[in-house]
Design an enzyme around this catalytic site. Structure first.
Site, PDB file in Angstrom:
ATOM      1  N   HIS A   9       0.825  -1.205   0.000  1.00 50.23           N
ATOM      2  CA  HIS A   9       0.000   0.000   0.000  1.00 50.23           C
ATOM      3  C   HIS A   9       0.863   1.261   0.000  1.00 50.23           C
ATOM      4  O   HIS A   9       2.038   1.240   0.381  1.00 50.23           O
ATOM      5  CB  HIS A   9      -0.932   0.013   1.215  1.00 50.23           C
ATOM      6  CG  HIS A   9      -0.199   0.065   2.526  1.00 50.23           C
ATOM      7  ND1 HIS A   9       0.336   1.223   3.038  1.00 50.23           N
ATOM      8  CD2 HIS A   9       0.101  -0.918   3.401  1.00 50.23           C
ATOM      9  CE1 HIS A   9       0.927   0.971   4.181  1.00 50.23           C
ATOM     10  NE2 HIS A   9       0.808  -0.329   4.426  1.00 50.23           N
ATOM     11  N   GLU A  83      -2.544  -6.878   7.408  1.00 49.09           N
ATOM     12  CA  GLU A  83      -1.205  -6.734   7.977  1.00 49.09           C
ATOM     13  C   GLU A  83      -1.017  -7.584   9.229  1.00 49.09           C
ATOM     14  O   GLU A  83      -1.985  -7.971   9.899  1.00 49.09           O
ATOM     15  CB  GLU A  83      -0.929  -5.248   8.288  1.00 49.09           C
ATOM     16  CG  GLU A  83       0.441  -4.941   8.884  1.00 49.09           C
ATOM     17  CD  GLU A  83       1.631  -5.369   8.029  1.00 49.09           C
ATOM     18  OE1 GLU A  83       1.816  -6.592   7.819  1.00 49.09           O
ATOM     19  OE2 GLU A  83       2.398  -4.495   7.607  1.00 49.09           O
TER      20      GLU A  83
END
EC number: 5.4.2.11
Length: 194
Positions: A9, A83
């Site tokens: 990201h 994550e």
């Protein structure tokens, strides 16, 4: 076989401050949005059949920007690509984290271990691979997955037998790593620096 392109990201304010994000849901900042557009430009001309994303908004927005820029369908959420969960360390600056917990991630209350993260991410990619092979066999399908640095690091370590990434190597926001899956495992094809 399925070609899987993992993209980290774009930048968030917590990245900029040096804070551990983990599963805390932090949005992209303006630099992160620009990084997502730059990644789309680097990926232009690459065929993608599907786009997947972690459910966390920083990855989702990255995937949405790239999909929009490349004229691809809306991203599909894959929870297993979220994550690394850092438990009590989330929100800490990296220096405070090292001072408080040292190098032992297993000592952090509520944190996911690296083997747990690796297993979760591999299971998610295996589901993507099975779906791709059902849809496209015998043709190779190519998918893009917006995810996170910890996930990519764990998959690099797994695919390389622990030789990658190099000690201390930082995986940049917007970095691209290409893997192949064939129902029998994952292998690294290449990495594109940002």
């Amino acid at each position: 076989m399925t070609l899987i392109t993992l993209i980290r990201h774009g930048q968030t304010d917590w990245n900029l401050e040096g804070r551990i994000q983990g599963s805390t849901d932090i949005p992209l900042n303006d630099t992160g949005r620009a990084q997502a557009r730059a990644a789309a430009a680097r990926l232009a001309g690459t065929r993608f059949d599907h786009v997947y994303t972690s459910p966390l908004m920083r990855a989702r927005e990255t995937a949405e920007i790239i999909a929009g820029e490349l004229g691809l369908p809306a991203p599909l959420i894959t929870v297993g690509m979220r994550e690394h969960e850092f438990g009590a360390a989330e929100g800490l600056l990296w220096d405070a984290y090292r001072e408080r917990f040292g190098a032992d991630r297993d000592a952090i209350p509520g944190a996911e271990t690296v083997p747990q993260l690796t297993e979760r991410a591999l299971s998610s990619l295996e589901r993507i691979d099975r779906a791709a092979r059902r849809r496209s066999a015998p043709r190779t399908e190519s998918v893009l997955v917006a995810t996170h640095g910890g996930v990519i690091r764990a998959l690099l370590e797994h695919a390389s037998g622990g030789t990658l990434p190099a000690p201390g190597e930082r995986l940049g926001n917007g970095s691209v790593h290409r893997f192949a899956m064939d129902g029998g495992g994952i292998r690294l094809l290449d990495a594109v620096a940002v």
